[in-house]
Structures are given as structure tokens and as C-alpha cells.
Scaffold this motif. Structure first.
Motif, PDB file in Angstrom:
ATOM      1  N   PHE A 303       0.826  -1.205   0.000  1.00 56.20           N
ATOM      2  CA  PHE A 303       0.000   0.000   0.000  1.00 56.20           C
ATOM      3  C   PHE A 303       0.864   1.261   0.000  1.00 56.20           C
ATOM      4  N   VAL A 304       1.881   1.322   0.898  1.00 55.17           N
ATOM      5  CA  VAL A 304       2.683   2.543   0.991  1.00 55.17           C
ATOM      6  C   VAL A 304       3.561   2.731  -0.249  1.00 55.17           C
ATOM      7  N   ILE A 305       4.072   1.631  -0.802  1.00 53.49           N
ATOM      8  CA  ILE A 305       4.876   1.746  -2.024  1.00 53.49           C
ATOM      9  C   ILE A 305       4.011   2.254  -3.172  1.00 53.49           C
ATOM     10  N   ASP A 306       2.799   1.715  -3.272  1.00 50.57           N
ATOM     11  CA  ASP A 306       1.883   2.143  -4.338  1.00 50.57           C
ATOM     12  C   ASP A 306       1.507   3.613  -4.169  1.00 50.57           C
ATOM     13  N   ALA A 307       1.247   4.043  -2.919  1.00 48.12           N
ATOM     14  CA  ALA A 307       0.897   5.443  -2.675  1.00 48.12           C
ATOM     15  C   ALA A 307       2.063   6.367  -3.008  1.00 48.12           C
ATOM     16  N   ALA A 308       3.292   5.934  -2.681  1.00 55.76           N
ATOM     17  CA  ALA A 308       4.465   6.738  -3.022  1.00 55.76           C
ATOM     18  C   ALA A 308       4.625   6.840  -4.532  1.00 55.76           C
ATOM     19  N   ARG A 309       4.368   5.754  -5.223  1.00 55.65           N
ATOM     20  CA  ARG A 309       4.467   5.753  -6.689  1.00 55.65           C
ATOM     21  C   ARG A 309       3.427   6.681  -7.311  1.00 55.65           C
ATOM     22  N   ARG A 310       2.278   6.810  -6.668  1.00 60.60           N
ATOM     23  CA  ARG A 310       1.208   7.673  -7.180  1.00 60.60           C
ATOM     24  C   ARG A 310       1.428   9.145  -6.815  1.00 60.60           C
ATOM     25  N   GLY A 311       2.488   9.442  -6.086  1.00 60.15           N
ATOM     26  CA  GLY A 311       2.807  10.836  -5.788  1.00 60.15           C
ATOM     27  C   GLY A 311       2.297  11.343  -4.463  1.00 60.15           C
ATOM     28  N   SER A 312       1.996  10.434  -3.513  1.00 57.17           N
ATOM     29  CA  SER A 312       1.523  10.881  -2.200  1.00 57.17           C
ATOM     30  C   SER A 312       2.651  11.549  -1.437  1.00 57.17           C
ATOM     31  N   ARG A 313       2.343  12.651  -0.816  1.00 60.71           N
ATOM     32  CA  ARG A 313       3.308  13.329   0.043  1.00 60.71           C
ATOM     33  C   ARG A 313       3.252  12.774   1.467  1.00 60.71           C
ATOM     34  N   ALA A 314       2.034  12.507   1.950  1.00 56.87           N
ATOM     35  CA  ALA A 314       1.858  12.064   3.333  1.00 56.87           C
ATOM     36  C   ALA A 314       2.498  10.710   3.592  1.00 56.87           C
ATOM     37  N   VAL A 315       2.520   9.831   2.586  1.00 64.53           N
ATOM     38  CA  VAL A 315       2.995   8.464   2.816  1.00 64.53           C
ATOM     39  C   VAL A 315       4.474   8.410   3.141  1.00 64.53           C
ATOM     40  N   TRP A 316       5.261   9.401   2.705  1.00 62.56           N
ATOM     41  CA  TRP A 316       6.693   9.384   2.976  1.00 62.56           C
ATOM     42  C   TRP A 316       6.979   9.536   4.457  1.00 62.56           C
ATOM     43  N   PHE A 317       6.154  10.290   5.151  1.00 60.56           N
ATOM     44  CA  PHE A 317       6.316  10.381   6.600  1.00 60.56           C
ATOM     45  C   PHE A 317       6.077   9.020   7.249  1.00 60.56           C
ATOM     46  N   GLN A 318       5.105   8.258   6.719  1.00 66.13           N
ATOM     47  CA  GLN A 318       4.819   6.939   7.262  1.00 66.13           C
ATOM     48  C   GLN A 318       5.938   5.954   6.965  1.00 66.13           C
ATOM     49  N   ILE A 319       6.502   6.038   5.787  1.00 71.57           N
ATOM     50  CA  ILE A 319       7.586   5.123   5.424  1.00 71.57           C
ATOM     51  C   ILE A 319       8.751   5.284   6.398  1.00 71.57           C
ATOM     52  N   ILE A 320       9.144   6.542   6.656  1.00 72.58           N
ATOM     53  CA  ILE A 320      10.251   6.789   7.586  1.00 72.58           C
ATOM     54  C   ILE A 320       9.868   6.357   9.005  1.00 72.58           C
ATOM     55  N   ALA A 321       8.640   6.650   9.389  1.00 74.47           N
ATOM     56  CA  ALA A 321       8.203   6.353  10.759  1.00 74.47           C
ATOM     57  C   ALA A 321       8.164   4.856  11.034  1.00 74.47           C
ATOM     58  N   TRP A 322       7.858   4.052  10.029  1.00 72.85           N
ATOM     59  CA  TRP A 322       7.626   2.623  10.252  1.00 72.85           C
ATOM     60  C   TRP A 322       8.825   1.734   9.955  1.00 72.85           C
ATOM     61  N   VAL A 323       9.925   2.299   9.525  1.00 71.68           N
ATOM     62  CA  VAL A 323      11.091   1.453   9.214  1.00 71.68           C
ATOM     63  C   VAL A 323      11.515   0.608  10.416  1.00 71.68           C
ATOM     64  N   PRO A 324      11.704   1.180  11.629  1.00 70.72           N
ATOM     65  CA  PRO A 324      12.091   0.323  12.769  1.00 70.72           C
ATOM     66  C   PRO A 324      11.065  -0.759  13.064  1.00 70.72           C
ATOM     67  N   PHE A 325       9.778  -0.427  12.992  1.00 73.11           N
ATOM     68  CA  PHE A 325       8.747  -1.426  13.259  1.00 73.11           C
ATOM     69  C   PHE A 325       8.719  -2.503  12.183  1.00 73.11           C
ATOM     70  N   LEU A 326       8.988  -2.125  10.943  1.00 75.71           N
ATOM     71  CA  LEU A 326       9.032  -3.108   9.865  1.00 75.71           C
ATOM     72  C   LEU A 326      10.170  -4.098  10.097  1.00 75.71           C
ATOM     73  N   VAL A 327      11.338  -3.576  10.469  1.00 73.05           N
ATOM     74  CA  VAL A 327      12.479  -4.448  10.772  1.00 73.05           C
ATOM     75  C   VAL A 327      12.157  -5.350  11.958  1.00 73.05           C
ATOM     76  N   LEU A 328      11.549  -4.776  13.003  1.00 69.39           N
ATOM     77  CA  LEU A 328      11.195  -5.557  14.188  1.00 69.39           C
ATOM     78  C   LEU A 328      10.187  -6.651  13.846  1.00 69.39           C
ATOM     79  N   ALA A 329       9.177  -6.305  13.028  1.00 74.54           N
ATOM     80  CA  ALA A 329       8.171  -7.290  12.646  1.00 74.54           C
ATOM     81  C   ALA A 329       8.794  -8.449  11.884  1.00 74.54           C
ATOM     82  N   LEU A 330       9.686  -8.139  10.948  1.00 79.14           N
ATOM     83  CA  LEU A 330      10.349  -9.199  10.178  1.00 79.14           C
ATOM     84  C   LEU A 330      11.215 -10.070  11.081  1.00 79.14           C
ATOM     85  N   LEU A 331      11.926  -9.449  12.023  1.00 79.02           N
ATOM     86  CA  LEU A 331      12.762 -10.210  12.946  1.00 79.02           C
ATOM     87  C   LEU A 331      11.920 -11.127  13.829  1.00 79.02           C
ATOM     88  N   ARG A 332      10.828 -10.604  14.350  1.00 82.28           N
ATOM     89  CA  ARG A 332       9.993 -11.404  15.253  1.00 82.28           C
ATOM     90  C   ARG A 332       9.300 -12.544  14.508  1.00 82.28           C
TER      91      ARG A 332
END
Length: 569
Positions: A303-332
């Protein structure tokens, strides 16, 4: 300032990560206990002991952990919080059982530091050279794999208070967006603000299950585990709903949005089933629980990759915000599915992710709020312009009939009890002899004359053509509107060049008693003033006819024909 304190707390939490003062550095051995073997026999029975750190299949049965103390300071068995039916601890000297104690899960209180609990070792008259902890119905591999003998529970150690303070900093930092978002919502009514408030609140609640909540509310390990699982599910649900509402509608895939919203239902079902602790599912429930979040994680990334590809400005804040949680989720998820030792907790990564999420998501919210405010301001300005256009005469700039009719009752309530209907005399001749351009200039000059300037007790309205209404309130209102009428010829003569005759006006004025408010409509007053205007025209024009009305029950009839008025003009 709060941000600096929280960032300091991140570093402090990393540096002060607890070092468990274990009294059994020898690796634990773990074995499945058959039903026919009693607790006392676990020390002498031939069990399939695993000393490599792996954990047998969990489920409704019993699993034994053999722990060897190295000194006499061991007083507690401590391990990670998780679901289980009971815990039995037996002290052995050689193969002989010295003493034992059994704790139902409801009697095991969660610790106030970390996700742990401690059970007191049985009292013995002789020094035990080993202890066997038998977990019945354990569902988390970490509950088995992290078992150890300690002299003090982690909650009572010197660094525990500092851990609670730093954890409280994180919780307080998470609660700030709750207050800010609710304040923003009162002004903007944007749905994503409520979801972000819920996200921050649920993250704070989930973080408190690391032991902080037990400081204020002592609860058993089952209730703590239920709380941890339910708040984590709420975090995921709020994150999904927040992201789909924050990202601009025209910059997101509606198909992916629907899939994510449907996944919320699956998360609710997964969470409820996990907390139900169905015996048939127990051997697989932990792995299935973690694996069930993998499709949701994939959908979210998509969803976030698709929104970024479509030119969303708001989604970039989410991408940066969720990087640690994404890494943690994959590790767990990866550690839980790939090994039998349980999932990798990495609490420091969760805390770093907490601060990152709050900072960058808050920036994204503020950016989105400002964008919405700009959009709202533009929309309000456009709406105001449309209202102005619809309620303002484009030629003279005076309010028009639409405005007068829509606000007439309010104006009456404000005391505008004098109603004057004014019409320029023989205006058709002006248009015919001098052209409509000159006629328009005369209308503009007339409007300027009757506008009233800074007089807030007089309102002039153009009804259409050469017909105007003047409303007045206060003392000598009739004399004031008559003075405005008499000023018209001079104003037109000074403003319109080329006229060889004066342009006068006739007027019918009705003064209403205060008791008539609510009894007479605009049409009633217009009809009566129109009759007075007709009489003024018939009597030679360039004059005013006035009438002070008493309250009457039946409205005057509207004159049927306009031909007489046109002839009089």
C-alpha cells in the motif's frame, strides 16, 4: 524539550538494558514430560533432555526445564510472561526430590520490570544441586527458554526503577499525540486524527505491558498476556486505519485500501482466537498467530509503495516512521517461524521505533493538517465568494433581493421596522434617450446615494431594474430615508455626464409597530409599500408616501396589474 528527554530515554534504555544476574550459567536442559510420570519422578525418569536451547512442541502437556545453581543465592525462578496453566518447581539433590511447590497461573503475578514473572523456589532443609521447573500448558517458547534461577526478581534490582522511569518517559511521549490530535480534530473533523490518537494510545498501552502497568495494577501473567496481545492487535488495526485515512484519497489504490480494511476483521478474529486458548490449537497457536500477520505486513508495504508511486506526500512520513517497526516485525516473525526458541524480542528496537513513529508521524499529521487547512480555507473563500455573488447585485454592489428575502426575519428581529420601496421616475426614458450605459451609471449613482455610508442603522437593497428597498431602524427613521431619497437627483447629476434633466425618485414607506414582528412577511410589506409607491407616482412623482401601520390580521392584496405602474413611470 519532551523530544530531548525521550531521545535521552532511548539511549538510556539501551545502555541500561538489564543484565540478568543468573545463578545458573550452565545451559538449561529441556524435555517433554509424559503424563504417566509424576513431578517427583522427573529427576530420575529417563526423559529426552535437550541441552541445545531448542524447545519441544508446546501444547496442553508438560515441559520440564532442569536448572543447576552455582551458589546458594538462588531464591527465585524467573522467566518471560506467557500463557500457561501452572508452574511446578521441585528441588532435587541428586535424583531425590527435596521439596516442591505448584503455582496455578492465576497466582503468578507479572513483574514490574520487563515482560517477566518470578516464582519463589521451594524451601528445603538441604542444599539443592538442581531444580526442575515443570510448565503445564505453556504456549510461548520464550517462557520455557528464558527460565533461570536468580537471587532477586528483576523488579527488585537496583536498575529496575531506572527502567520504569525511562519506560514512563516513552509512555508519556506517546500520550502527547493523543491530546494534540483530539485538539486538531475539534477544528478540522478529519478522521485520520482520531485514528492516530488511538494508535498512539494503544502503543502506550502495549508498552506498559512491559511491566509498568503492574506498578499500578498488580495482575497475574494470564491477564498481562491478554492485555499485551489485545493492545498489539489494536496497534495494528489503528495503524492500518490511520494510514488509509492519512494518505490522500486520490493518491491511493482503493482496492488495496479495501483489502487492508478487510484485514482488520482477520486481525480481530486472530486476536480473539489467540486469547481463547483453545486446547486443540495450543501446539500451533503461537506460530500461527505470528504467521497470520505476515500477509497484513505485505499488504501494508504494498500500500505505501503504491501510494508513493502515485505521488503521495503524506505516505513518505509513514515510510520513515515505520522502518524500525518493519524491521522488528520481520525479525519477530522470522525468528518465531524459523526456530523453536521463540521470537526475538529486541525491546530497544521497539522503543526506538516508538520515538521514530511519534516524531515522523506527528510531522506527517501536521503537514496533512496544514494541507487540509489550506484546502478548507480555499473552499471557504470560494463558498463565500459564491454567496457574495448570489446575494450581491453585480452592477451596484448592493445586496440583492435574494439576500433580503433570506435574512428578512433576522433583520426585523434586529429592529429594522421601517420599509421603504423606492423607484426612479421615468427611468425608461433615460435608457431610451441616452442608452443603457448611461442608465447603468445612473443606477450606480442612485445606489451610492442611498447606501447610507457609515450609518449601521440603514440598509439599501436593489430589487431589480430601477427598484430599490431601504430598511431603517432607530429614531427618525422615516426622515432619514426621505433624506436619502432627496439626495438622489444631486448625486446622479454629479456622477453622470450628459444628462439634460434631473432624475428623481418616488418612494412608498411603511413603518411597522414592534408588535408586528413575526406577523408580516416580506411579501406583505412589499405589497403595502408598492401601493404607497404607486400613489406617489400617480400624485406627480418625486415624492414620498408614508404610512404607519397597526397590527392587522389579513395581509393586503397584491395589486394584480403592472401596466398602471409602468404608465405612471
Amino acid at each position: 524539550m519532551t523530544l530531548l528527554i525521550s531521545l535521552f530515554g532511548v539511549g538510556a534504555a539501551m545502555l541500561s538494558a538489564p543484565v540478568i544476574a543468573s545463578t545458573n550459567p550452565v545451559p538449561n536442559c529441556i524435555a517433554k514430560v509424559p503424563d504417566q510420570i509424576t513431578l517427583v519422578e522427573t529427576g530420575s525418569a529417563s526423559l529426552d533432555w535437550r541441552c541445545d536451547g531448542s524447545v519441544p512442541k508446546l501444547g496442553p502437556g508438560r515441559i520440564a526445564v532442569r536448572l543447576v545453581p552455582t551458589d546458594d543465592t538462588a531464591a527465585y525462578l524467573e522467566t518471560r510472561t506467557g500463557y500457561l496453566h501452572s508452574l511446578s518447581v521441585i528441588a532435587f539433590r541428586g535424583a531425590r526430590a527435596l521439596a516442591g511447590v505448584t503455582y496455578p497461573a492465576s497466582t503468578l503475578k507479572s513483574g514490574t520490570a520487563e515482560v517477566s514473572f518470578a516464582a519463589r523456589l521451594p524451601d528445603t532443609n538441604q542444599r539443592a544441586d538442581s531444580y526442575i521447573a515443570v510448565f503445564e500448558g505453556a504456549e510461548f517458547p520464550t517462557t520455557i527458554g528464558h527460565a533461570q534461577l536468580v537471587s532477586k526478581p528483576v523488579s527488585e534490582r537496583l536498575d529496575a526503577e531506572w527502567q520504569r522511569v525511562t519506560l514512563a518517559m516513552f509512555v508519556g511521549f506517546l500520550l502527547l499525540p493523543v491530546i494534540l490530535n483530539l485538539g486538531f480534530f475539534r477544528a478540522l473533523r478529519a478522521e485520520f486524527l482520531l485514528w492516530h490518537a488511538l494508535l498512539a494510545f494503544s502503543m502506550a498501552a502495549h508498552l506498559m505491558t512491559s511491566g509498568l502497568i503492574a506498578v499500578y495494577w498488580p495482575i497475574d501473567i494470564i491477564a498481562m498476556t491478554d492485555l499485551a496481545i489485545s493492545t498489539f492487535g489494536l496497534v495494528v488495526i489503528a495503524a492500518i486505519m490511520f494510514a488509509t485515512r492519512l494518505v490522500e484519497t486520490d493518491r491511493q489504490s482503493h482496492r488495496l485500501r479495501r483489502l487492508l480494511e478487510y484485514s482488520v476483521i482477520s486481525i480481530i478474529l486472530i486476536t480473539v482466537l489467540r486469547m481463547a486458548r483453545i486446547d486443540a490449537f495450543e501446539p500451533y497457536s503461537a506460530k500461527v498467530y505470528f504467521a497470520s500477520f505476515l500477509p497484513v505486513l505485505i499488504l501494508m508495504v504494498w500500500f505505501v509503495i503504491d501510494a508513493a508511486r502515485r505521488g503521495s506526500r503524506a505516505v513518505w512520513f509513514q515510510i520513515i516512521a515505520w522502518v524500525p517497526f518493519l524491521v522488528l516485525a520481520l525479525l519477530r516473525i522470522g525468528s518465531m517461524l524459523g526456530t523453536d526458541a521463540g521470537y526475538l524480542e529486541a525491546p530497544w528496537l521497539f522503543r526506538v521505533g516508538t520515538v521514530t513513529e511519534v516524531i515522523f508521524t506527528a510531522l506527517g499529521v501536521v503537514d496533512r493538517v496544514m494541507a487540509l487547512k489550506r484546502e478548507r480555507d480555499i473552499a471557504q473563500a470560494q463558498a463565500y465568494n459564491l454567496i457574495q455573488i448570489s446575494e450581491q447585485d453585480s452592477l451596484t454592489g448592493l445586496p440583492n433581493r435574494r439576500m433580503l428575502e433570506s435574512r428578512f426575519d433576522d433583520l426585523r428581529e434586529q429592529g429594522f421596522d421601517t420599509f421603504a420601496l423606492l423607484d426612479l421616475d421615468k427611468f425608461k426614458d433615460i435608457n431610451d434617450l441616452f442608452g443603457h450605459q448611461v442608465g447603468d451609471q445612473a443606477l450606480i449613482a442612485c445606489a451610492s446615494a442611498i447606501r447610507g455610508g457609515s450609518d449601521r442603522d440603514t440598509i439599501a437593497v436593489r430589487l431589480g431594474g430601477e427598484e430599490f428597498v431601504v430598511l431603517a431602524r432607530g429614531k427618525r427613521s422615516v426622515e432619514r430615508v426621505e433624506a436619502l431619497r432627496q439626495a438622489i437627483p444631486l448625486r446622479i447629476a454629479g456622477a453622470v455626464k450628459g444628462l439634460d434633466r434631473p432624475v428623481t425618485a418616488s418612494m412608498g414607506v411603511v413603518e411597522l409597530p414592534r408588535a408586528s414582528r413575526g406577523l408580516m412577511t416580506f411579501e406583505d410589506l412589499y405589497s403595502r409599500a408598492d401601493q404607497l409607491l404607486y400613489e406617489a407616482k400617480s400624485s406627480g412623482r418625486n415624492r414620498m408616501y408614508f404610512e404607519r401601520l397597526s397590527v392587522f390580521e389579513k395581509a393586503p392584496k397584491i395589486r394584480s396589474g403592472m401596466r398602471d405602474k409602468e404608465q405612471a413611470a
